[in-house]
Every structure is written in C-alpha cells, then in structure tokens.
Design a protein around this motif. Structure first.
Motif, PDB file in Angstrom:
ATOM      1  N   ARG A   4       0.824  -1.209   0.000  1.00  0.00           N
ATOM      2  CA  ARG A   4       0.000   0.000   0.000  1.00  0.00           C
ATOM      3  C   ARG A   4       0.863   1.267   0.000  1.00  0.00           C
ATOM      4  O   ARG A   4       0.585   2.232  -0.715  1.00  0.00           O
ATOM      5  N   LEU A   5       1.908   1.271   0.804  1.00  0.00           N
ATOM      6  CA  LEU A   5       2.804   2.429   0.843  1.00  0.00           C
ATOM      7  C   LEU A   5       3.506   2.605  -0.498  1.00  0.00           C
ATOM      8  O   LEU A   5       3.630   3.730  -1.010  1.00  0.00           O
ATOM      9  N   GLY A   6       3.966   1.507  -1.067  1.00  0.00           N
ATOM     10  CA  GLY A   6       4.606   1.581  -2.377  1.00  0.00           C
ATOM     11  C   GLY A   6       3.643   2.028  -3.462  1.00  0.00           C
ATOM     12  O   GLY A   6       4.024   2.726  -4.407  1.00  0.00           O
ATOM     13  N   TYR A   7       2.387   1.650  -3.302  1.00  0.00           N
ATOM     14  CA  TYR A   7       1.346   2.021  -4.256  1.00  0.00           C
ATOM     15  C   TYR A   7       1.152   3.538  -4.286  1.00  0.00           C
ATOM     16  O   TYR A   7       1.051   4.154  -5.353  1.00  0.00           O
ATOM     17  N   ILE A   8       1.133   4.153  -3.099  1.00  0.00           N
ATOM     18  CA  ILE A   8       0.975   5.605  -3.019  1.00  0.00           C
ATOM     19  C   ILE A   8       2.165   6.313  -3.664  1.00  0.00           C
ATOM     20  O   ILE A   8       2.001   7.262  -4.437  1.00  0.00           O
ATOM     21  N   ALA A  10       4.129   5.132  -5.923  1.00  0.00           N
ATOM     22  CA  ALA A  10       4.088   4.888  -7.364  1.00  0.00           C
ATOM     23  C   ALA A  10       3.120   5.845  -8.062  1.00  0.00           C
ATOM     24  O   ALA A  10       3.400   6.328  -9.173  1.00  0.00           O
ATOM     25  N   ILE A  11       1.978   6.119  -7.427  1.00  0.00           N
ATOM     26  CA  ILE A  11       1.022   7.070  -8.013  1.00  0.00           C
ATOM     27  C   ILE A  11       1.659   8.451  -8.135  1.00  0.00           C
ATOM     28  O   ILE A  11       1.546   9.112  -9.178  1.00  0.00           O
ATOM     29  N   PHE A  12       2.329   8.887  -7.081  1.00  0.00           N
ATOM     30  CA  PHE A  12       2.996  10.190  -7.114  1.00  0.00           C
ATOM     31  C   PHE A  12       4.025  10.249  -8.240  1.00  0.00           C
ATOM     32  O   PHE A  12       4.062  11.207  -9.020  1.00  0.00           O
ATOM     33  N   LEU A  13       4.845   9.220  -8.353  1.00  0.00           N
ATOM     34  CA  LEU A  13       5.903   9.209  -9.362  1.00  0.00           C
ATOM     35  C   LEU A  13       5.336   9.084 -10.777  1.00  0.00           C
ATOM     36  O   LEU A  13       5.913   9.611 -11.735  1.00  0.00           O
ATOM     37  N   ALA A  14       4.207   8.403 -10.914  1.00  0.00           N
ATOM     38  CA  ALA A  14       3.627   8.196 -12.246  1.00  0.00           C
ATOM     39  C   ALA A  14       3.161   9.504 -12.873  1.00  0.00           C
ATOM     40  O   ALA A  14       3.157   9.649 -14.102  1.00  0.00           O
ATOM     41  N   TRP A  15       2.757  10.462 -12.046  1.00  0.00           N
ATOM     42  CA  TRP A  15       2.303  11.743 -12.591  1.00  0.00           C
ATOM     43  C   TRP A  15       3.458  12.569 -13.148  1.00  0.00           C
ATOM     44  O   TRP A  15       3.237  13.415 -14.031  1.00  0.00           O
ATOM     45  N   LEU A  16       4.664  12.360 -12.661  1.00  0.00           N
ATOM     46  CA  LEU A  16       5.784  13.206 -13.070  1.00  0.00           C
ATOM     47  C   LEU A  16       6.100  13.111 -14.561  1.00  0.00           C
ATOM     48  O   LEU A  16       6.266  14.143 -15.223  1.00  0.00           O
ATOM     49  N   PRO A  17       6.206  11.918 -15.160  1.00  0.00           N
ATOM     50  CA  PRO A  17       6.416  11.891 -16.616  1.00  0.00           C
ATOM     51  C   PRO A  17       5.239  12.450 -17.406  1.00  0.00           C
ATOM     52  O   PRO A  17       5.414  12.974 -18.509  1.00  0.00           O
ATOM     53  N   VAL A  18       4.029  12.354 -16.834  1.00  0.00           N
ATOM     54  CA  VAL A  18       2.855  12.941 -17.485  1.00  0.00           C
ATOM     55  C   VAL A  18       3.045  14.438 -17.667  1.00  0.00           C
ATOM     56  O   VAL A  18       2.725  15.009 -18.721  1.00  0.00           O
ATOM     57  N   ILE A 157      -0.362   1.122 -12.716  1.00  0.00           N
ATOM     58  CA  ILE A 157      -0.804   1.411 -11.355  1.00  0.00           C
ATOM     59  C   ILE A 157      -2.002   0.551 -10.953  1.00  0.00           C
ATOM     60  O   ILE A 157      -1.940  -0.212  -9.985  1.00  0.00           O
ATOM     61  N   LEU A 158      -3.081   0.639 -11.728  1.00  0.00           N
ATOM     62  CA  LEU A 158      -4.299  -0.071 -11.355  1.00  0.00           C
ATOM     63  C   LEU A 158      -4.120  -1.579 -11.361  1.00  0.00           C
ATOM     64  O   LEU A 158      -4.804  -2.302 -10.630  1.00  0.00           O
ATOM     65  N   SER A 159      -3.181  -2.055 -12.176  1.00  0.00           N
ATOM     66  CA  SER A 159      -2.994  -3.499 -12.310  1.00  0.00           C
ATOM     67  C   SER A 159      -2.482  -4.151 -11.025  1.00  0.00           C
ATOM     68  O   SER A 159      -2.610  -5.365 -10.858  1.00  0.00           O
ATOM     69  N   TRP A 160      -1.907  -3.373 -10.120  1.00  0.00           N
ATOM     70  CA  TRP A 160      -1.466  -3.973  -8.852  1.00  0.00           C
ATOM     71  C   TRP A 160      -2.024  -3.237  -7.635  1.00  0.00           C
ATOM     72  O   TRP A 160      -1.384  -3.072  -6.614  1.00  0.00           O
ATOM     73  N   THR A 161      -3.290  -2.800  -7.788  1.00  0.00           N
ATOM     74  CA  THR A 161      -3.980  -2.180  -6.662  1.00  0.00           C
ATOM     75  C   THR A 161      -4.128  -3.175  -5.513  1.00  0.00           C
ATOM     76  O   THR A 161      -4.610  -4.295  -5.714  1.00  0.00           O
ATOM     77  N   PRO A 162      -3.708  -2.827  -4.302  1.00  0.00           N
ATOM     78  CA  PRO A 162      -3.776  -3.764  -3.161  1.00  0.00           C
ATOM     79  C   PRO A 162      -5.221  -4.043  -2.760  1.00  0.00           C
ATOM     80  O   PRO A 162      -6.041  -3.127  -2.682  1.00  0.00           O
TER      81      PRO A 162
END
Length: 611
Positions: A4-8, A10-18, A157-162
């Motif tokens: 769950r912590l890694g998931y959060i 990952a979401i933050f980091l995923a927006w950066l290349p966007v 991201i969604l593919s490994w939602t806890p």
C-alpha cells in the motif's frame, strides 16, 4: 502494508512523466518563440519545471492516499473501482487543461489562468473567435493525451492495486498518515520560507523558457485561488467624476515653463540601486530620525542628493519593489506581484534601461521564490538573479538567508569584475534589518535599531571600498527603503510616520550635494531617474518627476484595505473597510485629499483589472 505504501509512492511518481512530457510538446507547439533555444535549454526547462510538477503530483495523489487509508480497514475490490474512475476523470481534466493552454499561449503570452472563465460567460462569442483548425487540433491533442495518461495508470498502477486485508491496522494507519505528512512537502513547494508559486520555476532571462517550465495545472489553480475582479472594486465615483479628480493630480500648478534640474554630471552612469529593508526615516538622523543609528548614511547624505520628504507606498516588500522599480502604486488588498500575467505587463526601469544598452542584475540574500519575486524580476527585464541558493549554507546564518555583510562582499567583487564598456544597473535588496532582526552585531539595545545599525555599518564599509575603484567616477548609487517600520513602537500601522522613508543619491556621477524637500512617493523614483538620464518615462503613468516644480506633489500609501494621502496642506487617512476617515490633519481649510485618494485608488484597480 508495504504494498500500500509503495502504491501511493508509485502514483505520485507516475504523474511526473505525465507533466514532464508537456514541456517539449509545449515548446514544439510554440516553436516560433523558441529561436536560439539549445538542447540544454530544453533539459533545463524540464528540470526546473519539476518543482511545480511535484506540487501538482502531490495534489493528485492526495485522494488516492485517503482511499488507501480507508482500505486499511475496508479491504476488497472497491479500491480499484474507485481509483479507476478517479484516474479517468483526472486524465481528462489534465489533458483538457494542457490542450487549452498550449493553444492560448500563442495569443496571450502567458500560461493558462482563470481568464478563460470570463469568456465562458458568453461561450458563443468565445468559440466564434477560435479557428476551426485550432479546435480540431486541440480536440485531437486532448483525446490522445487523455488516453495516454489513462493507459499509463491502468497498465502500471491499477494493475497492482492492493486488495488484501491488513493485519496490523493501527500500524498501517499510522504509516499512511506519516506518508501523507511527507506528501505535504511537495504540495507546499518545499521546506523553505516560500510556498509553491509560479516563480519557483523561473531560471532564465528568456521569458519563453520560464513560461515553458510552468505547470499549467498549477498556474490555473493558483489563479483561481487568488482571482478577483479588480475593476469592480473601489468604485467610489462615476467614470467621468473619477477621471476629472484623477486628472487634477497631474494638472500644472505653475504656468512657468519647467526648467530641468541636473543632478548628475552624465546621462549614462552605471547605477547601483540599494533597497533598504524596513529602513524607517524615524531611524535615520539625516531625514529627521533618531540620532546615532545610521552614522554612515548620515555621512553620505552630506555628499549626495538627499530627499527628505519621501514616503513608501506600502508596508510589504513585494509591493514596495513594484512601487520603486515599476512606478506602480501598492494595492491595499492584494499584490500585483502575485499575478505574473499582470506584473509582466508593467513598465519597468530595467526594461527601459535595457533598451538604452544597460544590463540589469538582481542580488538578494534571501529566498528569491518568496511571493513570486523570481518571475517578477525576470519579467521586469533583469538578466541574472543571485539569491540565497548561490551562497554556501555556512553563509546563510539569518532566518531569511545570507546577512548583508556576506552579500555586500559578493557585490563588491561583482562590481570589480564588471567590464568597463558595459553599462549596468545592479539592484540589491538588503535583508538583515528584517524581523526578527537577528544580526551578528550588538551596538544598540533595541533589536530593530541594532539591525538597521548593522546594515548601515556594512553599507559604509562597502561604499568606502567602492570609492577606491575606477567605477566610482561614473557610478550613481541610489539608497531607498522598500518600506518603513513601526518605530517608535507606538506608531500605528496607518500613521504617516510609518511610511516616511529615506532616499539618497550618491556617487561620482552626482554633480553636487543637495537637499530636496519636495513631497514624493516611491513611485516617483521611476520618472525622476529616467528623466535625469534623458530617457522617456511616459509609460510610468502614476509616476511624477520629483524635480518638476510645475506639477502637484503628494504622497500616497496603502495599508490593509486603507490608504493615506498627503499633500502640502495636510494628511488624510481613510479606512475602506470601516468607510471612515481615521486621520485628518489640515494646515488650511478643508480640501479634496479624500476624493483624490479615492480617485487614485479607483484608477489603480481599474488599471489592474485591464491588465
């Protein structure tokens, strides 16, 4: 729980290349403005833009973090379903903002803010001015970009939602809350005194590069948070009456022809503009203040042109800077510096000097991102900015940054290295006399006076050394406060004494010592200085030449939702919130100071609304 912590994260980091991909796309779309831009510039745009990208990424991660926190107690497939919808909506919103932004920039010259919302009140008229090909292009850009963003989050991201249950729920809750606290750092914009603002990403004297680094989502949010309809505020008079009263402030009071008074022995001196942080006239003996605090300014006042009756236009540095450098009155309810799209339209001394062959640089020992100062200075025509980030940590001993002894040593070395054939203006904002007045100096008991005395001692040493350099012979040094201070400490915030400040011109370029007692404001420095240089000050519509005896002279200042107006017949202070006169001092009978102050304030806000 680790998932769950890694998931959060990952979401933050995923927006950066966007957001990172927006920068080169924006520059390619507006390629006509990118002449001379190198590959390194492209990389710098992405790198500096990362600051605001992190801020928006933090905002966009806040909702998923709350959902993950809830999932610690309510596990199951609901989390993936909720976040699927969330990412779809956010992908569309981010894509829509960017697609509109890249198209509008070519017409407006600034990144997306709340301005389009005004046009949405009449959507038919707004759409009528948009070419068909632009609508098609932006629709395609929106569709492709929105799909790409959604695909990114669906795939990675969604593919490994806890979905599994957390056994240690209290520890899990605490862990997510701690991570949420860390997430607040990028949302805030860091841990320095300044919070996230558009100016954080400015890094170049090329305005297009600075604009390219801005995150349009942040630009829009910041604008919405501060949006005001300035033109509708302070409507004291019908337009014709306002115009008649305001015009009287510039009507000649003497039919004799104006005879130019020459303060300088050259029209092309190098200029050092020293802005004195919080220096009140009440602390400077040369202009009627307390004795023994500023012996160096007192000594220099006998060598140059001393203006004894000058008033600051505000109580804040950001507003004082605009008053001095742009000849633009301070506002009682806001600061135009917080609106880069508006402040970049103001006339500026640096820009006029730039057209005359000058190079203008800025030095400040504090955080240059505070209140959008960095974007403001670059937009005003400054080529380079030196701030706290350019000094080692060991030199930043003040809460605000590097003390004046450090920055003045740097300034001295910089002046020594200036090429002899380059005209320049250097603006230096002192820092040490800012609250909490913590300085490496202990001569006076009062903390404020002691800090002023410290800066005065640093300035005295600095000027004495510069006098020994060849540059002194063609140098004009202008000392002027950014604003006053409540000293003595029983002075009220609205009291004219709070706004009385010193102004002094010294240097080898000064023809002879002189005392000027004419009533003036900070805004009058622009016209006075430029006229001495033989340069046009016509664009500085609020500024008047202090030395022009044919014009009416007055001082206008603002405090929190109020203003003061001073002329030769007296002083009037008005509280806008309470709709009452707080102070009325008249030498003669009643006059029209209140009406003039209201008309000036109404004109100022009308002007802001039109920018």
């Amino acid at each position: 729980m680790k998932q769950r912590l890694g998931y959060i994260v990952a979401i933050f980091l995923a927006w950066l290349p966007v957001f990172a991909i927006q920068k080169p796309v924006f520059m390619l779309y507006n390629h006509g403005m990118a002449e001379g831009v190198t590959f390194v510039d492209w990389l710098l745009v992405i790198w500096h833009g990362l600051k605001l990208d992190c801020t928006i990424s933090g905002y966009l991660t806040a909702f998923p973090l709350l959902c993950v926190l809830l999932s610690v107690w309510l596990h199951g497939p609901w989390l993936k379903k909720v976040l699927t919808g969330y990412f779809a909506v956010m992908a569309a919103l981010v894509a829509l903002i960017f697609a509109a932004d890249v198209a509008l920039y070519a017409y407006w010259g600034f990144r997306l803010d709340s301005t389009p919302l005004f046009y949405l009140k009449t959507p038919k008229d707004a759409m009528a001015s948009v070419p068909l090909w632009t609508m098609v292009t932006q629709a395609l850009m929106f569709a492709v970009y929105a799909y790409a963003i959604y695909w990114l989050f669906k795939r990675f991201i969604l593919s490994w939602t806890p979905e599994k249950m957390v056994r240690q729920r209290l520890i899990g809750t605490l862990s997510v809350l701690i991570l949420g606290g860390l997430l607040f750092i990028p949302i805030r914009g860091g841990v320095t005194t300044s919070t996230a603002n558009v100016g954080m990403v400015y890094f170049s004297d090329n305005q297009f590069l600075n604009h390219s680094a801005i995150n349009p989502c942040f630009s829009l949010l910041a604008s919405l948070a501060k949006e005001q309809d300035f033109a509708s505020q302070f409507d004291f008079f019908p337009e014709e009456e306002r115009q008649a009263i305001y015009s009287s402030l510039f009507l000649p009071v003497d039919t004799a022809e104006y005879k130019r008074i020459e303060l300088l022995n050259t029209q092309r001196p190098n200029i050092l503009l020293i802005l004195l942080e919080s220096f009140s006239a009440n602390a400077v003996e040369a202009v009627g203040g307390e004795a023994g605090v500023t012996p160096n300014l007192n000594r220099l006042s006998r060598e140059g042109v001393l203006f004894t009756n000058v008033y600051a236009n505000s109580f804040r540095t950001d507003r004082g800077l605009v008053s001095i450098l742009n000849g633009y009155p301070a506002q009682p309810t806001t600061s135009i510096m917080k609106y880069p799209a508006k402040s970049q339209t103001l006339p500026s001394i640096a820009r006029v000097l730039g057209e005359a062959g000058y190079r203008s640089d800025m030095l400040y020992g504090g955080d240059i991102n505070f209140t959008n100062m960095q974007s403001y200075f670059f937009s005003s025509g400054y080529s380079a900015i030196t701030a706290d980030r350019d000094f080692p940590l060991s030199s930043r001993l003040s809460k605000w940054g590097a003390n004046d002894d450090i920055t003045l040593r740097w300034l001295y070395e910089s002046i020594k290295e200036r090429p002899a054939n380059q005209l320049w203006m250097n603006t230096f904002l002192t820092l040490s006399s800012h609250e909490p007045f913590a300085v490496p100096y202990a001569r006076l008991e009062d903390p404020y006076l002691n800090s002023v005395a410290f800066t005065d001692s640093c300035l005295g040493d600095f000027i004495d050394k510069v006098k020994l350099l060849p540059v002194w012979d063609n140098l004009l040094v202008v000392f002027i406060s950014d604003h006053g201070f409540r000293y003595p400490h029983n002075v009220q915030e609205h009291d004219p004494l709070r706004y009385h400040i010193p102004m002094l011109w010294v240097g080898g370029a000064v023809k002879e010592p002189m005392v000027v007692e004419t009533l003036a404001s900070q805004i009058d420095l622009s016209a006075t200085l430029l006229n001495q240089l033989g340069l046009s000050s016509d664009d500085f519509v609020f500024s008047r030449d202090i030395l022009d005896s044919t014009l009416p002279h007055y001082a206008f200042y603002t405090f929190h939702n109020g203003f003061g107006f001073i002329d030769e017949n007296g002083k009037t202070v008005f509280d806008n919130e309470g709709d009452r006169v707080m102070l009325e001092e008249s030498v003669g009978g009643s006059d029209s100071r209140l009406q003039k102050g209201k008309a000036l304030l109404q004109t100022l806000y009308d002007d802001m609304g039109s920018r």
